[in-house]
Design an enzyme around this catalytic site. Sequence first.
Site, PDB file in Angstrom:
ATOM      1  CB  SER A   1      -0.957  -0.051   1.192  1.00  0.00           C
ATOM      2  OG  SER A   1      -1.926   0.963   1.112  1.00  0.00           O
TER       3      SER A   1
ATOM      4  CG  ASP B   1      -7.248  -2.056  -3.465  1.00  0.00           C
ATOM      5  OD1 ASP B   1      -7.918  -1.564  -2.546  1.00  0.00           O
ATOM      6  OD2 ASP B   1      -6.035  -2.296  -3.362  1.00  0.00           O
TER       7      ASP B   1
ATOM      8  CG  HIS C   1      -5.743  -2.032   0.432  1.00  0.00           C
ATOM      9  ND1 HIS C   1      -5.364  -1.546  -0.805  1.00  0.00           N
ATOM     10  CD2 HIS C   1      -4.878  -1.466   1.340  1.00  0.00           C
ATOM     11  CE1 HIS C   1      -4.325  -0.733  -0.669  1.00  0.00           C
ATOM     12  NE2 HIS C   1      -4.011  -0.684   0.622  1.00  0.00           N
TER      13      HIS C   1
END
Length: 231
Positions: free
Chosen positions: A124, A178, A211
Amino acid sequence: RLAQGCGSHCYRLVSSARTGTMAVVWLHGLGDDGDGWRGAFSPVARALQGNVQFFHPDAPEAPVTIQDGEVTTSWFDLKTWPIDLSEPEGPAGLEDSIKAIHRELEAVEKRGIPAEKTIIGGFSQGGTLSLLAGLSYPKKLAGIVSISGWASYRKDMASRVHEANKEVPVFYSYGVEDPVVDSKLAQASGEILKAAVGDRVAVLPVRRDDHQPEGSELRAAMEFMVKRLTE
């Protein structure tokens, strides 16, 4: 534990092993810390017969715009949610974090592990930072991994690639559904990376609506690590 004298941008560099001639430096996501990923890459350690050290720096605490200014561990500021193509380039804190991670990579070298036997990766927000810190590092690295990250600089990414890493192997994966990183931004980021470093970039779109990476995606990332560290 090894701390850098970096003022407000201080990180804790912690190795999960005392010895090893190879290294993986892994950067966590927003609101997490290095411990959140500790032990996640044990298959890599087994494949390399324990001859690898894992380093998990902690991001500093800073106010984050998308959380109404709440202070949390963050590598840089974020303005949009979900994060999309309108996310401003070069957010506050990013350049400081790049410099700090370069210091961490130098610290790994001082432990006797050469840059060409070191992989930098992240998830991320950490994946976004790993791309920029890795591509701009002035010594050739073994590889770069980004899971659920994105290209923070989109207009001039190529200009940020150091000559030493213009052909570095890159593993970039993202979820096509996502909920945190918009698929248009993720897809564009893959294209930007390919334009910057060519066919050394492996882009893996994954059909997931979460995610977090799925098992096969994480295994592919670990296979990449093992391959690049043993070449």
